[in-house]
Design an enzyme around this catalytic site. Structure first.
Site, PDB file in Angstrom:
ATOM      1  N   HIS A  28     -25.278  -5.209  12.825  1.00  0.00           N
ATOM      2  CA  HIS A  28     -27.070  -4.319  12.872  1.00  0.00           C
ATOM      3  C   HIS A  28     -28.056  -4.871  11.749  1.00  0.00           C
ATOM      4  O   HIS A  28     -27.273  -5.701  10.273  1.00  0.00           O
ATOM      5  CB  HIS A  28     -26.503  -2.918  13.154  1.00  0.00           C
ATOM      6  CG  HIS A  28     -27.648  -2.402  13.253  1.00  0.00           C
ATOM      7  ND1 HIS A  28     -29.006  -1.971  12.144  1.00  0.00           N
ATOM      8  CD2 HIS A  28     -27.734  -1.388  13.930  1.00  0.00           C
ATOM      9  CE1 HIS A  28     -30.134  -1.126  13.059  1.00  0.00           C
ATOM     10  NE2 HIS A  28     -29.078  -0.719  14.653  1.00  0.00           N
ATOM     11  N   HIS A  29     -29.151  -5.231  12.452  1.00  0.00           N
ATOM     12  CA  HIS A  29     -29.992  -5.591  10.870  1.00  0.00           C
ATOM     13  C   HIS A  29     -30.404  -4.364  10.103  1.00  0.00           C
ATOM     14  O   HIS A  29     -30.451  -5.191   8.670  1.00  0.00           O
ATOM     15  CB  HIS A  29     -31.563  -5.764  12.408  1.00  0.00           C
ATOM     16  CG  HIS A  29     -32.060  -7.277  11.602  1.00  0.00           C
ATOM     17  ND1 HIS A  29     -32.115  -7.728  10.453  1.00  0.00           N
ATOM     18  CD2 HIS A  29     -33.025  -7.705  12.208  1.00  0.00           C
ATOM     19  CE1 HIS A  29     -32.822  -8.246  10.046  1.00  0.00           C
ATOM     20  NE2 HIS A  29     -33.660  -8.859  11.604  1.00  0.00           N
ATOM     21  N   ALA A  30     -29.747  -3.600  10.131  1.00  0.00           N
ATOM     22  CA  ALA A  30     -29.537  -2.257   8.637  1.00  0.00           C
ATOM     23  C   ALA A  30     -29.017  -2.985   7.723  1.00  0.00           C
ATOM     24  O   ALA A  30     -28.640  -3.046   6.776  1.00  0.00           O
ATOM     25  CB  ALA A  30     -29.432  -1.192   9.140  1.00  0.00           C
TER      26      ALA A  30
END
Length: 448
Positions: A136-138
């Site tokens: 995930h980009h987070a």
């Protein structure tokens, strides 16, 4: 307890606001067979996972919503849910592989678990198999996202090496550069004018399409030396050429204000590529789709990117993120969600170029033949380009909205043609300037 930065939290908020968004980055490695049993890979991952502690943590919201969510250790990481198996439909060729990637990259992650997974993809043609890595980009940006390679690939694991020292002050936020960053903020402001209606913006339907093309890096040495440009300039010029042809195929006349791309720029300190998190800023550049001549295109790309750096746009992005971190979280949260609900009209596409492994990779002794990158799309951006090097090859991975961009395979072929058109041009000196009239006035062809 480490809390999410404003940028990392923004990727989660974007999914909350837009049900069609899936902010997951990843890549598919294609390996020689035979494919291992999924339990073999789980054993390898279990042994190496302690080398990347963030991959054993999950996002936990603040109880009262007064502070940003935090990264907290997950005491029970179930690798049966993080390392899985998937079969590519027969006959396992290019179309089937692209369809599997598109389907997987549209699937959101369970936020109650660490935000990563790995899938053994069996049934590829020629007896090969795939390893689809998603983060995930987070949790990571494009550079640190390759840190998952240390877990699954033999030559990148290095379990006996200590992690790099955390960075100090991020580039661009030192006192001496604040004046330059202020100029960059002004430059970013002027770059936020809406693009023309001839662009590719619009709502997404939640499904994805994927296509890729590969080119060689070594073959560009002569052109780069002659024109004084970089591989990154060639990448953006090839994408511009491909998008130009796509617009013409659709009966639209490309113009200088049709397409603006978001260019992520790493803000990482040296030696911190393996650390998780989002140490990234940005530049916003118009793509020269109005130019038909490939030499003019690459020279124009080179000048535009150099101009953005002279205007200090990357530093401005770092400073703005730092200022966002000073806001009370409830204010930041409401502001982000309000802004994400507005129909943005400034950015047509995203283009990310990440340096990949230079040396050959293996997994469980099987050699990796290809690395195909994937970038997410959201917020009315219907096309995204991820470019990843592996050895002496460069892979362009194109993510597209499912309903509005059925011709993504055509686009991939046009990008490859634009790349070859520059390398195969007749030997001649570069144009004296960028003012030479282009052949951009040829009429558009009927749409497909």
């Amino acid at each position: 307890m480490e809390r999410l930065t404003p940028l990392s939290y923004a990727f989660l908020a974007a999914e909350d606001v837009d049900p069609t968004a899936c902010l997951v980055i990843g890549s598919l490695a294609v390996l020689d067979g035979p494919a291992p049993h999924v339990d073999e890979l789980r054993t390898v991952v279990a042994a190496r996972l302690p080398t990347v502690p963030r991959y054993q943590q999950r996002v936990v919201p603040d109880r009262f919503g007064l502070r940003a969510p935090s990264w907290q250790d997950d005491p029970d990481v179930d690798l049966r849910r993080h390392v899985t198996r998937r079969r590519v439909p027969a006959p396992g060729g290019r179309a089937e592989v692209a369809s599997l990637i598109a389907e997987a990259m549209a699937e959101r992650m369970d936020r109650d678990r660490p935000l990563w997974d790995v899938t053994v993809c069996v049934g590829l043609a020629d007896g090969r198999w795939g390893l689809l890595s998603r983060v995930h980009h987070a949790l990571a940006d494009g550079v640190s996202g390759t840190g998952l390679y240390r877990v699954v690939f033999d030559s990148e694991a290095a379990p006996d090496q200590p992690p790099p020292t955390p960075p100090g002050t991020a580039p661009g936020v030192t006192g001496g550069s604040l004046r330059a960053a202020a100029r960059g903020v002004l430059a970013l402001g002027t770059a936020l004018l809406p693009v023309t209606r001839a662009g590719l913006l619009g709502p997404l339907d939640g499904t994805r399409r994927y296509a890729w093309t590969e080119v060689g890096i070594a073959e560009t040495e002569g052109v780069r030396r002659e024109l004084g440009v970089t591989v990154n300039d060639l990448v953006l010029a090839a994408i511009s050429g491909g998008l130009r042809e796509l617009l013409l195929e659709r009966g639209r006349q490309p113009d200088a204000h049709a397409l603006r791309t978001l260019l992520p720029v790493s803000a990482r300190a040296p030696g911190t590529a393996g650390l998780p998190g989002n140490e990234v800023t940005l530049m916003l550049s118009m793509l020269p789709v109005e130019l038909d001549d490939p030499v003019e295109r690459v020279l124009q790309v080179h000048e535009r990117v150099a101009g953005l750096r002279r205007a200090h746009e990357p530093e401005a992005g770092v400073v703005l993120q730092a200022l966002a971190g000073l806001l009370p979280f409830p204010v930041l949260d409401r502001g982000l969600r309000w802004g994400l609900r507005l129909p943005q009209q400034q950015v047509s596409t995203v283009t990310t170029n990440v340096p990949g492994p230079r040396t050959p990779l293996t997994c469980l002794g099987r050699p990796v033949r290809q690395l195909l990158p994937v970038v997410p799309i959201a917020d009315r951006v219907r096309l995204g380009f991820a470019v990843l090097s592996y050895g002496d090859r460069l892979a362009f991975g194109i993510t597209a909205d499912g309903s509005s961009t059925p011709d993504v395979d055509v686009l991939a072929s046009k990008v490859a043609e634009a790349w070859r058109s520059l390398l195969a041009r007749p030997e001649q000196p570069p144009p004296a300037g960028l003012e030479r009239r282009s052949r951009s006035s040829r009429p558009g062809r009927p749409g497909t």
